[in-house]
Design a protein around this motif. Structure first.
Motif, PDB file in Angstrom:
ATOM      1  N   ALA A 133      -3.857   8.486  -3.115  1.00  0.00           N
ATOM      2  CA  ALA A 133      -4.126   7.068  -3.357  1.00  0.00           C
ATOM      3  C   ALA A 133      -3.426   6.190  -2.329  1.00  0.00           C
ATOM      4  N   SER A 134      -2.220   6.576  -1.945  1.00  0.00           N
ATOM      5  CA  SER A 134      -1.487   5.778  -0.955  1.00  0.00           C
ATOM      6  C   SER A 134      -2.145   5.858   0.415  1.00  0.00           C
ATOM      7  N   GLN A 135      -2.684   7.042   0.748  1.00  0.00           N
ATOM      8  CA  GLN A 135      -3.375   7.177   2.030  1.00  0.00           C
ATOM      9  C   GLN A 135      -4.643   6.322   2.066  1.00  0.00           C
ATOM     10  N   ILE A 136      -5.366   6.344   0.945  1.00  0.00           N
ATOM     11  CA  ILE A 136      -6.579   5.519   0.866  1.00  0.00           C
ATOM     12  C   ILE A 136      -6.221   4.045   0.997  1.00  0.00           C
ATOM     13  N   GLU A 137      -5.155   3.633   0.324  1.00  0.00           N
ATOM     14  CA  GLU A 137      -4.733   2.235   0.381  1.00  0.00           C
ATOM     15  C   GLU A 137      -4.353   1.840   1.806  1.00  0.00           C
ATOM     16  N   LYS A 138      -3.691   2.747   2.514  1.00  0.00           N
ATOM     17  CA  LYS A 138      -3.280   2.464   3.883  1.00  0.00           C
ATOM     18  C   LYS A 138      -4.490   2.297   4.796  1.00  0.00           C
ATOM     19  N   ILE A 139      -5.490   3.155   4.608  1.00  0.00           N
ATOM     20  CA  ILE A 139      -6.711   3.057   5.427  1.00  0.00           C
ATOM     21  C   ILE A 139      -7.437   1.747   5.143  1.00  0.00           C
ATOM     22  N   VAL A 140      -7.513   1.389   3.865  1.00  0.00           N
ATOM     23  CA  VAL A 140      -8.205   0.152   3.486  1.00  0.00           C
ATOM     24  C   VAL A 140      -7.530  -1.062   4.106  1.00  0.00           C
ATOM     25  N   GLN A 141      -6.205  -1.039   4.179  1.00  0.00           N
ATOM     26  CA  GLN A 141      -5.468  -2.189   4.703  1.00  0.00           C
ATOM     27  C   GLN A 141      -5.674  -2.392   6.201  1.00  0.00           C
ATOM     28  N   GLU A 142      -6.237  -1.405   6.865  1.00  0.00           N
ATOM     29  CA  GLU A 142      -6.481  -1.536   8.302  1.00  0.00           C
ATOM     30  C   GLU A 142      -7.714  -2.386   8.610  1.00  0.00           C
ATOM     31  N   TYR A 143      -8.500  -2.706   7.580  1.00  0.00           N
ATOM     32  CA  TYR A 143      -9.770  -3.401   7.810  1.00  0.00           C
ATOM     33  C   TYR A 143      -9.822  -4.710   7.022  1.00  0.00           C
ATOM     34  N   VAL A 144     -10.700  -5.573   7.481  1.00  0.00           N
ATOM     35  CA  VAL A 144     -11.009  -6.815   6.784  1.00  0.00           C
ATOM     36  C   VAL A 144     -12.417  -6.677   6.214  1.00  0.00           C
ATOM     37  N   PHE A 145     -12.570  -7.057   4.970  1.00  0.00           N
ATOM     38  CA  PHE A 145     -13.867  -6.933   4.298  1.00  0.00           C
ATOM     39  C   PHE A 145     -14.410  -8.334   4.012  1.00  0.00           C
ATOM     40  N   PHE A 146     -15.685  -8.484   4.189  1.00  0.00           N
ATOM     41  CA  PHE A 146     -16.282  -9.807   4.023  1.00  0.00           C
ATOM     42  C   PHE A 146     -17.768  -9.655   3.710  1.00  0.00           C
TER      43      PHE A 146
END
Length: 645
Positions: free
Chosen positions: A308-321
């Motif tokens: 879960a922490s790895q997924i969260e880290k990957i998600v934080q690398e991007y901006v969603f819109f």
């Protein structure tokens, strides 16, 4: 695409009347003879495109008859002709060439798909046809077969359109298609402004399409994108899992293994009762299975998993819109403003429409209850058979229509006949039953309830259990359409007018006639009225008959839009009593006020709870019970016997 190119070329011919070549129509038909003779939607486009691109004046004649299956082919020469009313016509000149003999010919029968393509091709000719119905049909064809190629056709035909209504339709369709297909921002803005006053569903749908969005992601928000809003994971219903799934769909992240995938990988690596060296018996808890899977992944025997922490880290690398499908910010802002303006107008129109429905319903309740108000107010009789007098009036109208086919005349005859039938039935009921039960409300209620059941059964025996039609005249068909949201049927308007007429007639009877004077006297003080020489029994008899007769007329009016069955009275008896009690017994104005209150209350509750009409009626009854607790004599209280004074 070929068809679209053909339409663009057709515009050139429509405007300038020039032909691409010296080919005749017959030459073109022979070139495509095989696909015309055995046409299908997949193969016919080259033939239609060639016909449209030719610009020949005879093409419209050919396409029209082809669509109507009036084209025949000579089996020997392979030439095509049109056959109309048993005569043959040359396709190049449209000249009559003689009597048609079926022998030696076969009919060209395009299927529905081919006919749709032909209709689309005919648009270029039909938009400017002399016949307005042909032009309207062409416009409908454009609506069905939406294509950017129609834009220049619509523009070319708009200025020369002579019918104002059709010109308005063309302008609106042109605006909708401009918003959808044009690449010029000023054109789109002008089109949005042009349709911002319309309440049509098509307009709102097109504006919503302009404002449709798509979820995207990037390392940084692109400056050139028309951003609707930025999405933050774990807010606004957008979870981290949704964000990661978006990355997976975009090919920048590995899919997360499901529990089933993990189980399958573990099962595939069982060796001597162990998985990754761990006995199977020790894998009874999730942590043990996770440890076993991690060992398999470390040994390269299973795909790596993400925590879960790895997924969260990957998600934080991007901006969603979310980005608008429409690239222009000006266009989307104009669409939002137009849609908001339309939404306000739609809300007001819906409120107005509910008000009209409530007035219409109040008119129906007033007609149904006015007779009951008189009998209940003057005589104090709880007539549970009042609904059956409504039913008798409706059936009288049905019987009249069986003998008088003219619908207008039959209704005009049915109204006085229904009054006469139900007046007579009411007088008979009063003389035979009611007069013996005065001042005995419970016995009166039971007796009239029994009569109600008996009348229903008699109606079933005579007319059967199925609904019978009471057909309204043609001039009452349709509806008065105020705009695309508000409409009211002409039958409802007629019932409203009838209610006003009855209100005026009753006020005249009660205020200007001797019978009205006697009725008011008996209502206010029967003993004093009797002492003054008024016969209360006669007044009661005529009053009961009058109330029953009015119910019969109401039955004719109600039967024009509601089902006519032996049980139709049950649908109105409860509302009639509520109308009388809420308004105030024995008072015409009270009945009107009660009908208005009940009608608006019912429609208001139905608007808040449209999916459950039974609940709406329950809430309405509860509200009226509470209302009566505070105002037991109704909205307009009347002194006299009916009020208990």
């Amino acid at each position: 695409m070929k068809f679209s190119i053909g339409l663009f070329i057709a515009v050139w011919f429509v405007c300038f009347g020039t032909s691409l070549s010296a080919q005749t129509l017959s030459d073109i038909l022979q070139t495509h003879e095989s696909i015309i003779a055995k046409s299908s939607r997949k193969t016919i486009s080259p033939a239609i495109d060639s016909l449209v691109e030719s610009g020949l004046p005879s093409v419209e004649f050919m396409l029209t008859n082809w669509r109507e299956k009036a084209i025949w082919q000579n089996k020997e020469t392979k030439e095509f002709i049109a056959v109309l009313d048993g005569r043959m016509f040359d396709l190049d000149t449209a000249d009559d060439i003689g009597l048609f003999e079926k022998t030696g010919f076969k009919q060209v029968k395009p299927n529905s798909g081919v006919r749709n393509l032909i209709s689309g091709a005919l648009v270029s000719f039909q938009l400017n046809a002399p016949d307005i119905e042909v032009r309207r049909a062409a416009l409908n064809s454009i609506r069905r077969n939406d294509d950017a190629a129609y834009l220049p056709l619509l523009k070319a035909s708009l200025d020369i359109e002579t019918d104002p209504d059709l010109q308005t339709e063309k302008q609106q369709l042109l605006s909708l298609m401009t918003i959808k297909y044009s690449t010029q921002i000023p054109e789109k803005l002008a089109a949005i402004e042009a349709i911002s006053q319309s309440l049509q569903i098509e307009v709102r749908a097109q504006l919503n399409r302009v404002l449709s969005t798509e979820r995207r992601f990037a390392k940084i928000v692109p400056a050139e994108a028309n951003i609707a809003w930025v999405l933050t994971p774990e807010t606004q219903g957008f979870s981290s899992a949704d964000a990661y799934d978006l990355l997976v769909a975009g090919g920048v992240a590995k899919p997360v293994l499901s529990a089933g995938d993990v189980k399958e990988a573990l099962a595939a690596n069982i060796v001597a009762g162990r998985i990754a060296g761990i006995p199977i018996g020790q894998l009874g808890n999730p942590q043990s299975r996770e440890d076993a899977y991690q060992k398999l992944a470390a040994e390269g025997l299973a795909p790596d998993t993400l925590s879960a922490s790895q997924i969260e880290k990957i998600v934080q690398e991007y901006v969603f819109f979310e980005v608008y499908a429409e690239p222009s910010h000006e266009v989307t802002e104009a669409a939002k403003a137009a849609l908001q303006k339309i939404s306000y107008r739609v809300s007001f129109s819906q409120f107005f429409d509910i008000g009209l429905d409530a007035i219409s319903l109040a008119s129906i309740y007033f007609l149904a209850a006015i007779g009951l108000a008189i009998t209940f107010g003057v005589m104090g009789v709880i007539n549970m058979a009042h609904g059956e007098f409504i039913m008798m009036g409706a059936y009288t109208g049905f019987v009249v229509q069986q003998f008088v086919p003219d619908q207008t005349l039959s209704i005009l005859l049915a109204v006085p006949l229904a009054f006469g039938v139900t007046f007579s039935a009411g007088v008979a009921m009063e003389r035979l039953v009611i007069r013996w039960l005065y001042n005995r409300p419970l016995e009166t209620l039971l007796a009239t309830f029994g009569i109600s059941i008996a009348l229903q059964q008699v109606a079933k025996n005579i007319f059967g259990t199925q609904a019978r039609p009471l057909t309204s005249p043609d001039w009452l068909g349709g509806a008065w359409v105020i705009n695309d949201v508000v409409a009211i049927s002409y039958i409802r308007i007629a019932i409203f007018v009838l209610a006003l007429i009855f209100l005026g007639v009753f006020l005249f009877i009660l205020k200007r006639t001797r019978f009205g004077l006697e009725t008011r006297a008996v209502t206010q003080n029967p003993s004093m009225a009797s002492a003054m020489g008024i016969n209360p029994d006669r007044v009661n008899m005529l009053t009961f008959g009058l109330g029953s007769g009015i119910a019969g007329i109401a039955g004719v009016a109600i039967g024009l839009y509601a089902k006519v069955t032996s049980e139709m009275g049950n649908d109105y008896i409860v509302q009639s009593f509520m109308t009388v009690v809420v308004g105030g017994v024995g008072n015409i104005w009270g009945t009107l006020a009660g009908a208005t209150m009940v009608g608006f209350l019912q429609k208001g509750i139905e608007w808040h709870n449209p999916s459950n009409t039974l609940a709406a009626q329950t809430y309405m009854i509860l509200f009226i019970i509470i209302f009566i607790q505070f105002r037991p004599r109704g909205i307009i209280a009347l002194k006299g016997r009916a009020a208990g004074d």
